[in-house]
Design an enzyme around this catalytic site. Sequence first.
Site, PDB file in Angstrom:
ATOM      1  N   ALA A  51     -11.874   2.307   3.415  1.00 58.13           N
ATOM      2  CA  ALA A  51     -10.752   1.847   3.161  1.00 58.13           C
ATOM      3  C   ALA A  51      -9.969   2.703   1.862  1.00 58.13           C
ATOM      4  CB  ALA A  51     -11.384   0.331   1.997  1.00 58.13           C
ATOM      5  N   HIS A  52      -8.828   1.698   1.498  1.00 58.73           N
ATOM      6  CA  HIS A  52      -7.756   2.601   0.524  1.00 58.73           C
ATOM      7  C   HIS A  52      -8.430   2.910  -0.597  1.00 58.73           C
ATOM      8  CE1 HIS A  52      -6.985  -2.146  -1.551  1.00 58.73           C
ATOM      9  NE2 HIS A  52      -8.225  -1.164  -1.236  1.00 58.73           N
ATOM     10  N   ASN A  53      -8.329   4.515  -0.722  1.00 59.62           N
ATOM     11  CA  ASN A  53      -8.502   4.971  -1.883  1.00 59.62           C
ATOM     12  C   ASN A  53      -9.801   5.921  -2.103  1.00 59.62           C
ATOM     13  OD1 ASN A  53      -5.909   2.820  -3.192  1.00 59.62           O
ATOM     14  ND2 ASN A  53      -5.975   4.761  -3.763  1.00 59.62           N
ATOM     15  N   GLN A 103       1.156  -0.916   0.053  1.00 63.31           N
ATOM     16  CA  GLN A 103      -0.312  -0.119   0.352  1.00 63.31           C
ATOM     17  C   GLN A 103       0.978   1.105   0.100  1.00 63.31           C
ATOM     18  OE1 GLN A 103      -3.917  -0.491   0.697  1.00 63.31           O
ATOM     19  NE2 GLN A 103      -1.930  -2.651  -0.963  1.00 63.31           N
TER      20      GLN A 103
END
Length: 361
Positions: free
Chosen positions: A250-252, A209
């Site tokens: 969450a990511h992005n 990540q």
Amino acid sequence: MADPRFFQKVNGLTLEQVASVGEVTLPNDADKNRVFKDVAGLDEAGPDDISWAFIPKARESLKTTKAGAVIVPEKFVSFVPEGCIALISKDAHRSYGLVASAFYPRVVEAFISDKAFIDETAELGEGCRVEAGAFIGPHVKLGRRCLIQPNAVIEAGVQMGDDCTVGANATVSHCVAGNQVYIYPGCHIGQDGFGFAMSPATGPQKVPQLGRVIIGDDVEIGSSTCVDRGAMGDTVIESGCRIDNLVQVAHNVKLGKCCVMVSQVGIAGSCSFGDFVVAGGQVGFAGHLKIGTGAQIAAQSGLMSDVPAGAILMGSPAVPHKEYMRQVLAIQGLTKKKDGKPKLSFKVAVIQFLSKFRKKG
């Protein structure tokens, strides 16, 4: 009234100062130099206090309040008792928040505990307070008047602007934040996103990540909320957002300006939100969705497809709120009692009440 053991209050504000900070209109004959000492509820307020009323159920208490002045919408002016000054506001709730904040401003007394660890390469602005057990890593940059509470961890390279707060036991890494960012106790910002390549033969393969978390100005992120850093690119929370406790970002994920995410919302990776989106408690968003500006999502809804701007959705899978109400009523029609009368569940009763409330404005 606020307990002085926990809250620091200014000595008093003149009516003119209250009008200025609170965005209210004074009566023409009001004494602008009159000093008020505090804010208080309608039933507890005295002649030196300012109170407020902006919901219909407060009207009866408003009629008998002993407050010296009260913040009200124009339609409530007739309920203000004689001798009480009506401070008229287009948004009484907002005005009360502004006035209460003026009476109880954020105060940070500069202090560095000898039980905190601050790396020699870290840069702290003037007036910061770092409490016992806090860890500030290499090359961290904090603006002026930041408050780092006990056992908070700010990892290497993090940058935060002026007047930020990192709560007790919170962790911040891989993050660039603006001014007036409030990270509540136990919140975690910038950790690895849930990134794995799935294989039935070898099992999940970790995917690095490599992004960051970018936070704008005037953002609050609640206790035990987790905001993962981007996998490639950044997770973004724009200025003015309010994220409640126990939320997963969450990511992005990209939240536009002034979005509100209520407790236990879960947002899967790469969702993109417009400005002023509101999601009620326990709403779930599937990954890679686009949520339009001004959308409103009712509590416990499940989102599985994109949402147009301004939509109001309910249910799981979520549908327009009027369609959802029709679905529930149709189901009720299939489960009638023997006497022919439909069962009225608590949920349907609430829906019918809200429908009537919306029609009344």
